[in-house]
Design an enzyme around this catalytic site. Structure first.
Site, PDB file in Angstrom:
ATOM      1  N   SER A 168     -13.809   2.247   2.009  1.00 18.28           N
ATOM      2  CA  SER A 168     -12.452   3.340   2.516  1.00 18.28           C
ATOM      3  C   SER A 168     -12.823   3.779   3.837  1.00 18.28           C
ATOM      4  O   SER A 168     -13.892   4.166   4.169  1.00 18.28           O
ATOM      5  CB  SER A 168     -12.667   4.308   1.458  1.00 18.28           C
ATOM      6  OG  SER A 168     -11.744   5.346   2.129  1.00 18.28           O
ATOM      7  N   GLY A 169     -11.817   3.519   4.709  1.00 15.58           N
ATOM      8  CA  GLY A 169     -12.014   3.829   6.427  1.00 15.58           C
ATOM      9  C   GLY A 169     -12.315   2.684   7.057  1.00 15.58           C
ATOM     10  O   GLY A 169     -12.532   3.089   8.227  1.00 15.58           O
ATOM     11  N   THR A 182      -5.780  -0.949   5.810  1.00 17.50           N
ATOM     12  CA  THR A 182      -4.391  -0.900   6.223  1.00 17.50           C
ATOM     13  C   THR A 182      -3.724  -1.053   7.378  1.00 17.50           C
ATOM     14  O   THR A 182      -2.617  -1.797   7.347  1.00 17.50           O
ATOM     15  CB  THR A 182      -3.945   0.822   5.857  1.00 17.50           C
ATOM     16  OG1 THR A 182      -4.507   1.292   4.419  1.00 17.50           O
ATOM     17  CG2 THR A 182      -2.629   0.891   5.720  1.00 17.50           C
ATOM     18  N   ASN A 198     -11.409   8.634   5.882  1.00 19.66           N
ATOM     19  CA  ASN A 198     -10.532   7.756   6.302  1.00 19.66           C
ATOM     20  C   ASN A 198      -9.250   8.651   6.266  1.00 19.66           C
ATOM     21  O   ASN A 198      -8.922   9.751   5.444  1.00 19.66           O
ATOM     22  CB  ASN A 198     -10.121   6.767   5.528  1.00 19.66           C
ATOM     23  CG  ASN A 198      -9.004   5.967   6.290  1.00 19.66           C
ATOM     24  OD1 ASN A 198      -8.582   6.168   7.187  1.00 19.66           O
ATOM     25  ND2 ASN A 198      -8.719   4.689   5.624  1.00 19.66           N
ATOM     26  N   SER A 248      -6.171   6.798   4.156  1.00 16.21           N
ATOM     27  CA  SER A 248      -6.736   6.274   3.030  1.00 16.21           C
ATOM     28  C   SER A 248      -5.740   5.747   2.202  1.00 16.21           C
ATOM     29  O   SER A 248      -4.952   6.582   1.605  1.00 16.21           O
ATOM     30  CB  SER A 248      -7.772   6.920   2.614  1.00 16.21           C
ATOM     31  OG  SER A 248      -8.414   6.119   1.364  1.00 16.21           O
ATOM     32  N   SER A 249      -5.574   4.475   1.770  1.00 19.48           N
ATOM     33  CA  SER A 249      -4.439   3.928   0.545  1.00 19.48           C
ATOM     34  C   SER A 249      -5.231   4.484  -0.843  1.00 19.48           C
ATOM     35  O   SER A 249      -6.046   4.064  -1.152  1.00 19.48           O
ATOM     36  CB  SER A 249      -4.352   2.492   0.712  1.00 19.48           C
ATOM     37  OG  SER A 249      -3.635   2.152   1.960  1.00 19.48           O
ATOM     38  N   GLY A 293     -10.620   0.586  -1.012  1.00 14.46           N
ATOM     39  CA  GLY A 293     -11.950  -0.017  -0.593  1.00 14.46           C
ATOM     40  C   GLY A 293     -13.120   0.601  -1.800  1.00 14.46           C
ATOM     41  O   GLY A 293     -12.706   1.630  -2.559  1.00 14.46           O
ATOM     42  N   GLU A 350     -15.642   2.841  -3.233  1.00 12.90           N
ATOM     43  CA  GLU A 350     -15.633   4.374  -2.999  1.00 12.90           C
ATOM     44  C   GLU A 350     -16.972   5.071  -3.901  1.00 12.90           C
ATOM     45  O   GLU A 350     -17.284   4.455  -5.014  1.00 12.90           O
ATOM     46  CB  GLU A 350     -14.388   5.090  -3.220  1.00 12.90           C
ATOM     47  CG  GLU A 350     -13.164   4.816  -2.652  1.00 12.90           C
ATOM     48  CD  GLU A 350     -12.104   5.741  -3.108  1.00 12.90           C
ATOM     49  OE1 GLU A 350     -11.195   5.562  -2.173  1.00 12.90           O
ATOM     50  OE2 GLU A 350     -12.157   6.315  -4.179  1.00 12.90           O
TER      51      GLU A 350
END
Length: 1850
Positions: A109-110, A114, A163, A166-167, A385, A387
């Site tokens: 994540s981050g 995306t 992030n 973040s999605s 991602g 986590e």
């Protein structure tokens, strides 16, 4: 451009492809990435795999359009590494590999997944646009796909600690390309939205972007509409402490989302609905709860805002949030929730609202970009991602599970499959070790794995997070990838490929179950917003039938996610993958910061080293030999001798690299390294370009030579024509000159001749003029002479004439006198003769009349005697005939019974001997008994027909063919009929059904005029194939009058006008004008003719092959009612068989034994007369007593006991349990219904009764067992519910209209109306309802109103609508329609559809009939809320009519109806006459509200105004905003009153009053309202405004209006006897009231009505010997009544008082006590002389306030206490802080129960009130008729406590 070139040509730091690293280890990889990162070169290749490092900053010009163009058609490695290179290679690989491609973007994540996705989509869109420009295609789809990103990011992305964007969901975007490389559509698939983020975030994180964008970016009017303020006010977005982020522009997000929504073609209404839902979620988050008799909403104002935005009722929403209901034996039981449960309900509502809205947005995007099947696709996977937070919950578990699967996919493609293929192909290869995560996935997904155990525990009702954790520990503690914490807590750990992660199990099961309570779902589905309803339309309630079975199989969140993930992996497996590994350089999101440890960890768990190794040592490019040769054929020289593909491959590759380091040959494939493939591709491109150049040169030469020859030919051609033109011009010029000369010469000669001729003409004219002059003079002289002679002759003739006239006149006068004398004598003689003749004639007439009279009298006497004799003779003959017929009927009944017995006896032998002779001859027994009703055609043996052979389907469900029949009637007649067995129904026709349609129509040919009816003819039309023939009659052999070829017609038009349903068939020669009986028949004809006209040969053949239409059948028989089918031996009919039912016998004869056997096999469902069922078929069976209610009962017929079997299709009835004699069957469908057993009926007849309503009949069934009755009821209802819904044509067309309107197809809408007359206004009566209505008689109290069936009532209402314009007073009709709809709820939708139909396509929108229908529609809209589908239809219809006729009276009514639908509430009564008048005038109505002291005021209300709104208006108008107590509206009649709920519709209360008055006028004595405790005879009904909640009685100021209300209601409680005081205190209070009302006592004053100042009921129950007043009572003479009453008990006395019919009787019984009381009051009154009214009022109120519990509402109840702690009759006191129990008239309570101690309260059964108190063992149970009043008052006080505690002003 220069900057772009600079970037592309910049020197590369480190190596751009890490597969070329010499020193291969993790440190060298890390150092290479660091060097490139510091040089702003964030992309690095590993072969064809791209590693992308997030720079956390913007790198100038890196993603410019020029960069895109530079990477177009370039191989990987030609230019520096870039995300565009991967997108470009995937794009062009679709053609090179002819396969789907996908790009997998992975990372923490981050890490920038995306953004990478957006870059790829942007590049593919640009490539598509370039191709579209070349091909001239539209590029709107690409724009929509790109514009979906802002929407998905706003609704699906959020700021996390790692992030800013973040999605929080996974998405797989699939772009579909055409063969020309243009994007033609796409699809977005979402995975596992993190719903929990809506209601809670970790510290430092934010909710989804859209919430902040809405609050900070929306315009002020939008925020005002949504009731939004500063973001800090909302719990759902402020609890994490992070609201704003400098790197996030919320205003820009809102603007981008709005633009994107427009591109998605969402209209303003849909966007507004979506934002209203988001606003509602924010308000829901601010709801909180406190404990007061269960959980209670602390802020009703916040709840109201949320409810208004969701378009639901705020009270219903409050109940759904704080109460749980369950169904117990048919009754709903409500249980209050605690605070924690209520908060869970709140959060569950918010999460489901957001999740449903998100999925709806995804669906709208997919609708916008959907496409047909295309060439190939490129997919981009952007999923959450890996986590690992401080606290990892259920969401992180699923996210990391998905990342494990993707890592497995990566390993499989990069390591496992690749190395396996090397070994399989026999390459010289040394395996590379890599980290396999298969065992970790096995731990999660295998049998009894983590997911399996979590799902198993989720399905256990008593499963908890603790029990789940125990199971995980016990099953997997020894697994190497499972981590059991050393400290005993609520966590478990997993060793993922990215590291160890511990998961907090708290909330695991709840989130996995994803429960959404039925109460909440019901409330949401009742929303007036179509948008809100559509979101939850497909979500089913668990309390529906079969809910228990469905619940057990309901998929959990994890199982759904696992299934979608499996689908994703299947999709990816069918694609050629590209991998992008995103790397996060630091954990602080800082630019230019590189943390080696963090990056190193990512490199290790992602297997980067192993990836570099295998890419360096491996051969990623693999091609089959033939494929390789085909691809690189241009590089193969002509001198290649071998024909084998392998040898050609070796030869070519050896020429490039002879050491075999960059290529190897396997068994079937060539293996290459990427750089060699790139070199081959580059050389191939150059070679192809060279060959193409040569081919182009040859072609250009050929084309140039061809063009030269064509040019020479053209030049020669032009020269020829030029020469020809020049010669022709010369000839023409010469010709013109010659002609000119000739013209001039001819002109000269002509002029000369002209002059000569003109001179001759002049001379001739002069001669003629001279002759004419001489002739004229001679004629004049002769004329004068003749005139003179004529004048002289005239004078002579005149004189002679005068003399002759005088002589004639004298002679005529003399003759006239003579004639007159003679005439006079003649008339005189004639008169005398006439007189004599007249006398003679009169005498003769008298004689003849007398003779005629005598003759007639004699004839009449003789005739009467003859008639009497004849009648006596006929009566005698009739009696003889009746006796004979009775004897014949008895004899035939005996024969029939005997025959039936013989048939069943010989059934076995008949089946075994189909063709053998039999002694049984049914013709003998039934020959004279049956006759077919239709005797038009006789059977002919010599009628050959090629269709006589029967045919069948494979499953014996369809059979057809010719049969000879003999059935019914008294004459033995055989008829040949065409029989069809289909859908368990046997139908017979006169002939084979070859026609597509047939029927009678009126026809006129030769034009379209309808004025002359003499040319109209009624003809029988038959449509066969494409020919429409018409005959004089429908009989066989009728002459054909004409044939119309439908295919050759010019047009077929619906020409209906007024009351005529007609169509025109236009041909080349003439126009046929055809009229049908009704619109339905016309619609069928029009539809079938248009289908034939537009059908091709295949479609026409399908239409001709359709089954027979049952409407054309002359007879039908349900197979279910057949008892048996047996073959019989008839000498005249060798292939005969009999169909035997309970009532009839049908004799059948086939043409051959094979046909007979086929029919027997198809019809026989019974063996040896006995029905056979499989075990699975029987749902329930048993004995019941049957009574048929659908037919006329015959004398002597009683209820009969029968054996019933319930199957999934029908309820079969048998005479006995052996199933040998079937009596009938009830076919069950969705319109059947079953009534539940009734306790009242059981008490009357002693058995339990339930009724089944079928299409034709209704059956009453009886059983002595209650359980048995309920079992049958539930089982039958379950079968009915399992049947598919039945749709009428109207419903189908309504759906089509909805789909067309949603897609904006206005032409399609007009076409639907044009082609379907069933949707339009018709002038004739309706034959059947427009909607499917349940079968059966209306079995309820509504039978007293004359109702029959719903179908009949629907038709009646439509017929009433037909003539509504002719009514002088429409009020009774309108009220009748509304009352019928109120009594029969299913008719409400039907009447709406009828009104819509009758107001559609009306030519004059303002004609009286149309306006009357619109008025009725307005009344319906103000009274009833239709079902959701009909509501949409009605709204659509209203809006459409306004658009068609905007400036009309109709449009005004339409607008009024549309507004009414927005605010209409559920009504208990139909509108009153005054309300209907107001509705017809489109205005508000006036209502009168009364107050104490006789005051009243007029208020304006509409049909939906609630009591709460009226209270608010009155409080504002009286300046009572700052009052201390709360007011309410009451229904009041005398001393009887009832508080009106704030949600009640005031117009409903007024309608109730009107109904009550009507009942009183009819002498009904208001029994309906007396049952409710609302009756005080002789008193008017009023709306009364008074205090309801007494919150602070001490602070009210004496000079305020509130003080007056308080005083009046205190006195009201006193005179009702609901105030604890002694007799002396009551006397004092009464005197003070008299002093307040009348002032000082004046001698002679008397109290006429003691009830106005004193509680008279107290005297009626007081013992007679008591003397509380301190004065001597007078002796009374006992009467019979008073003596009797004195001796009986108090309870009996009350009962007698209630049964008394007149108050004057009681007054006479107690008159002495009343008189004494009045005297005492007057004496006390005298002592108050000089006291002012204000002083008297203050003294009165001071005494009332001196009671500690003043303000309490006292209810007289009977207590049921097992401990007998209280008396039976007590006062239940309800006040602002507690509920107390008092003895009657005792000021001190026996017990007190504060609201904080009350756990729950309510009325589980009527007239019984229960209170459960904390710490008390037993419940408090009271009997009272005021349970609703007590509960309402307690809830009101609890709400006030909640408001006070939360410091929220009222």
């Amino acid at each position: 451009m220069a900057e772009t070139v600079k970037i592309l040509q910049a020197p590369q730091a480190g190596l751009s492809d890490m597969a070329k690293l010499q020193d291969l280890n993790v440190e060298s990889i890390l150092e290479n990435i660091r060097q490139r990162f510091e040089a702003d070169q964030i992309y690095t290749y590993i072969g064809s795999i791209l590693a992308a490092v997030n720079p956390y900053k913007t790198i100038p010009n890196l993603y410019d359009f020029e960069v895109m163009e530079a990477y177009d058609k370039r191989h990987i490695g030609d230019l520096p590494p870039h995300i565009y290179a991967i997108a470009n290679d995937a794009y062009y690989s679709m053609w090179k590999q002819t396969a789907n491609q996908c790009v997998l973007i992975s990372g923490e994540s981050g890490a920038g997944k995306t953004e990478s996705t957006k870059f790829i989509l942007n590049y593919l869109s640009k490539m598509s646009q370039a191709s579209a420009v070349e091909t001239g295609n539209d590029v709107s789809v690409e724009k929509c796909i790109l514009q979906s990103s802002p929407i998905l990011e706003a609704f699906g992305n959020a700021k996390t600690v790692y992030n800013n964007n973040s999605s929080r969901f996974g998405k797989f975007i699939q772009l579909a390309f055409s063969s020309r490389g243009v994007i033609e559509g796409g699809k977005v698939q979402d995975y596992l939205l993190e719903k929990n983020r809506v209601v809670g975030q970790n510290p430092g994180e934010r909710n989804y972007h859209i919430f902040y964008a809405l609050i900070l970016g929306a315009p002020d009017e939008m925020k005002q509409k949504l009731g939004l303020g500063a973001p800090e006010k909302y719990k759902y977005i402020n609890q994490s402490g992070c609201i704003k982020d400098p790197n996030i522009n919320d205003q820009q997000i809102y603007s981008d989302v709005n633009e994107a929504l427009k591109d998605m073609k969402l209209n303003d209404e849909q966007v507004s609905d979506m934002f209203e839902l988001l606003g509602a979620i924010l308000h829901i988050g601010n709801l909180d709860f406190i404990t007061a008799g269960g959980a209670q909403v602390s802020s009703m104002s916040v709840l109201k805002q949320a409810a208004d935005l969701l378009s639901v009722d705020e009270y219903q929403l409050a109940n759904a949030l704080t109460e749980k209901t369950r169904l117990l034996r048919g009754e709903l039981i409500s249980t209050p929730l605690d605070e924690h449960q209520a908060r869970d309900s709140r959060d569950s509502l918010a999460m489901n609202l957001y999740a449903r809205c998100f999925h709806w947005i995804i669906s709208r995007i997919n609708v916008r970009i959907r496409t047909k099947p295309t060439f190939h696709s490129v997919g981009v996977l952007d999923i959450f991602g890996f986590e690992n937070f401080e606290v990892n919950r259920f969401e992180q578990f699923n996210i990391n599970f998905a990342n494990e699967k993707l890592q497995e996919y990566f390993n499989k493609h990069i390591f496992s499959l690749e190395q396996h293929e090397y070994n399989a192909e026999g390459l010289d290869w040394v395996d590379i070790d890599w980290q396999d995560n298969g065992e970790c996935l096995d731990l999660i997904v295998r049998k009894l794995g983590l997911l399996s155990l979590i799902d198993e525990e989720s399905r256990f009702p008593k499963g908890t997070d603790g029990t789940m954790l125990d199971k995980l520990h016990s099953n997997h503690a020894k697994n190497g990838f499972y981590i059991k914490p050393r400290v005993n807590n609520s966590k478990f750990g997993i060793k993922h490929y990215a590291g160890d992660v511990f998961y907090e199990t708290t909330g695991f099961l709840e989130k996995n179950r994803d429960t959404f309570r039925d109460e909440m779902l019901t409330t949401i589905k009742e929303s007036r917003s179509d948008f809100i309803y559509d979101l939850f339309e497909d979500m089913q309630e668990s309390s529906q039938p079969n809910a228990a079975k469905k619940n057990r199989k309901k998929p959990t969140v994890s199982s759904q996610f696992q299934e979608s993930l499996h689908s994703l992996m299947s999709t990816l497996s069918a694609c050629n993958p590209y991998f992008v590994r995103c790397i996060k350089p630091n954990s602080t999101k800082a630019p230019n910061a590189f943390e080696k440890t963090l990056t190193l960890n990512q490199l290790r768990y992602s297997g980067m080293l192993e990836t570099v190794k295998i890419r360096r040592a491996g051969f990623p490019v693999r091609r089959l030999f033939d494929d390789f040769v085909r691809r690189y054929r241009p590089l193969l020289g002509k001198d290649t001798q071998s024909s084998h593909s392998q040898h050609k491959c070796i030869s070519l590759l050896s020429s490039y690299e002879s050491t075999n380091q960059k290529w190897q040959i396997g068994r079937t494939k060539v293996f290459l390294k990427e750089d060699l493939e790139i070199k081959l591709e580059r050389d191939r491109a150059e070679r192809v370009e060279t060959l193409v150049t040569k081919a182009k040169a040859c072609f250009k030469g050929y084309r140039a030579r061809k063009a030269y020859k064509a040019t020479v030919a053209k030049i020669v051609f032009v020269q020829k024509y030029c020469r020809m033109y020049r010669q022709r011009r010369r000839f023409l010029n010469l010709k013109d000159a010659t002609i000119t000369l000739q013209r001039y010469e001819r002109g000269r000669k002509a002029r000369q001749l002209f002059h000569v001729m003109m001179e001759e003409r002049r001379m001739e004219e002069e001669r003629k003029r001279e002759e004419q002059r001489r002739r004229a003079e001679e004629e004049q002289r002769e004329l004068e002479r003749l005139k003179a002679e004529a004048k002289l002759r005239e004078l002579e003739e005149l004189q002679a004439k005068l003399e002759e006239d005088a002589r004639i006149k004298a002679e005529e006068e003399a003759a006239k006198k003579k004639r007159e004398e003679e005439e006079r004598q003649r008339v005189l003689e004639k008169a005398k003769a006439i007189e004599a003749a007249k006398r003679l004639e009169e005498e003769q007439a008298k004689i003849r009349a007398e003779e005629e009279r005598l003759k007639l009298e004699n004839e009449l006497r003789i005739r009467r005697e003859e008639e009497a004799l004849r009648l006596e003779k006929e009566e005698a003959e009739r009696l003889v005939e009746e006796k004979r017929l009775e004897e014949e009927v008895r004899r035939r009944e005996e024969e029939l019974a005997y025959a039936m017995q013989q048939v069943m006896t010989h059934f076995d032998d008949s089946i075994a001997q189909l063709n053998s002779p039999s002694d049984l001859n049914l013709d003998k027994y039934y020959g004279d008994m049956f006759e077919e009703a239709d005797q038009d055609s006789e059977y002919q043996d010599d009628d050959p027909d090629e269709d006589s052979v029967s045919r069948k389907s494979d499953d014996l469900q369809y059979w057809e063919g010719y049969l000879n029949m003999k059935c019914g009637g008294m004459v033995n007649t055989w008829k040949k009929r065409y029989c069809v067995l289909r859908d368990e129904t046997l139908m017979w026709f006169r002939a084979k059904q070859e026609a597509l349609k047939s029927g009678w129509l009126m026809k006129k040919g030769g034009g379209t005029s309808t004025l002359s009816r003499r040319n109209w003819r009624k003809r029988f039309f038959v449509l066969k194939g494409i020919e429409l023939a018409y005959y004089e009659s429908d009989s066989d052999g009728a002459p054909c009058k004409g044939i119309i070829n439908i295919k050759q017609t010019k047009d077929i038009l619906d020409s209906s006008f007024g009351r005529e349903s007609s169509l025109d068939i236009i041909t080349d020669k003439r126009t046929y004008h055809i009229v049908a009986d009704n619109a339905d028949d016309l619609s069928e004809w029009f539809s079938i003719l248009m289908r034939v006209k537009n059908a091709n040969e295949y479609e026409l053949k399908q239409m001709q092959d359709e089954d027979a239409n049952p409407k054309n059948a002359i007879g039908t028989l349900d197979v279910a009612v057949i008892d048996s089918v047996v073959p019989v031996h008839l000498q005249t009919k060798p292939n005969a068989f009999a169909i035997i039912t309970a009532e009839r016998v049908f004799n059948m004869s086939a043409d051959s034994p094979e046909d007979m056997n086929g029919w027997l096999k198809a019809l026989t469902q019974y063996h040896k007369g006995q029905r056979t069922y499989s075990k699975e078929e029987i749902l329930m069976s048993g004995w019941l007593t049957k009574e048929n209610t659908g037919t006329i009962s015959r004398p002597g017929i009683t209820r009969k006991k029968r054996y019933f079997i319930l199957t999934s299709h029908s309820l079969d009835i048998y005479k006995s349990v052996d199933l040998q004699h079937k009596l009938g069957a009830i076919a069950l469908n969705r319109l059947c219904s079953v009534t539940v057993p009734d306790d009242k009926m059981f008490k009357e007849i002693g058995t339990w009764k339930f009724t089944i309503h079928s299409r034709r009949y209704s059956y009453n069934l009886f059983t002595p067992s209650n359980d048995e009755a309920w079992k049958w009821t539930y089982a039958i209802q379950e079968v009915i519910d399992s049947k598919p819904p039945i749709e009428t044509p109207s419903q189908i067309l309504i759906k089509e209209l909805r789909e067309a309107s949603l897609n904006g197809y206005n032409d399609e809408i007009d076409k639907i109306y044009k082609l379907n007359p069933i949707l339009r206004n018709v002038p004739y009566m309706l034959k059947s309802p427009l909607l499917p209505l349940p079968y059966g008689q209306i079995m309820s109290s509504n039978l007293d109103k004359g109702y029959t069936t719903l179908q009949d009532e629907a038709v009646k209402i439509f017929n009433v609508l037909q003539g509504s314009e002719q009514l002088p007073d429409p009020m009774p009709v309108i009220q009748g329609i509304l009352q019928t709809c109120q009594d029969l709820k299913p008719l409400q939708d039907e009447v709406y559809c009828q009104l819509v139909k009758q107001t559609t396509w009306v030519k004059d929108a303002d004609n009286l009939n149309n306006l009357r229908n619109w008025q009725i529609l307005c009344c319906m809209c103000c009274t009833f809320i239709p079902s959701r589908s009909i509501l949409r239809y009605v709204r659509f219809h209203i809006k459409r009519q306004v658009e068609l006729s905007p400036k009309t009276q109709m449009a005004a009514y339409a607008g009024y109806a549309l507004e009414a639908l927005k605010r209409t509430r559920t009504r208990e009564f139909v509108p009153s006459r005054d309300e209907i008048i107001a509705i017809l005038g489109r205005r508000d109505m006036n209502a009168t509200v009364f107050c104490h002291g006789g005051g009243s005021c007029q208020i304006s209300i509409n049909s939906s105004t609630t009591a709460g709104q009226v209270i608010h208006t009155l409080v504002k108008g009286m300046n009572l905003d700052s009052c201390y107590n709360r007011f309410s509206l009451y229904e009041k009649s005398g001393l009887v009153e009832k508080a009106i709920d704030d949600r009640s519709v005031v117009a409903d209360i007024l309608a109730k009053f009107e109904s009550l008055n009507a009942q009183n006028d009819d002498g009904n004595k208001d029994s309906r309202f007396r049952a409710r405790g609302l009756s005080d005879r002789g008193k008017p009904w009023q709306l009364f405004f008074k205090l309801f909640c007494f919150l602070d009685t001490q602070s009210v100021k004496p000079d305020s209006i509130e003080y007056s209300f308080l005083f009046e209601q205190a006195h009201e409680e006193v005179i009702r006897g609901k105030f604890p005081a002694t007799d002396e205190q009551l006397i004092h209070l009464s005197a003070l009231r008299m002093q307040f009302d009348k002032g000082d006592y004046v001698h002679g004053d008397w109290i006429n009505d003691l009830t106005e100042v004193y509680p008279v009921d107290r005297l009626k129950v007081k013992p007679k010997e008591d003397n509380d007043f301190g004065f001597q009572q007078r002796d009374r003479k006992d009467t019979f009544i008073s003596g009797t009453l004195r001796g009986i008990g108090e309870k009996t006395l009350k009962r007698l008082q209630k049964s008394a019919s007149d108050d004057n009787i009681l007054e006479s019984v107690y008159r002495d006590d009343v008189s004494a009381t009045i005297t005492a009051i007057i004496d006390k009154w005298r002592t108050l002389k000089g006291t002012s009214a204000e002083r008297a009022q203050n003294i009165y109120m001071s005494f009332m306030r001196s009671w500690k519990y003043f303000g309490s509402r006292l209810f007289e109840v009977e207590c049921h206490d097992g401990r007998q702690a209280y008396p039976k009759s007590i006062w239940l006191s309800v006040n602002k802080s507690m509920v107390a129990v008092h003895k009657i008239n005792d000021p001190n309570p026996l017990d007190e129960f504060p609201y904080e101690k009350i756990l729950s309260f309510g009325a589980p059964i009527p007239n019984e009130y229960k209170i459960i108190v904390e710490g008390r063992r037993s419940e408090l149970t009271f009997d009272t008729t005021e349970v609703f009043e007590i509960a309402k008052l307690m809830k009101a006080y609890i709400n006030e406590i909640v408001k006070k505690r939360n410091m929220i002003p009222a």
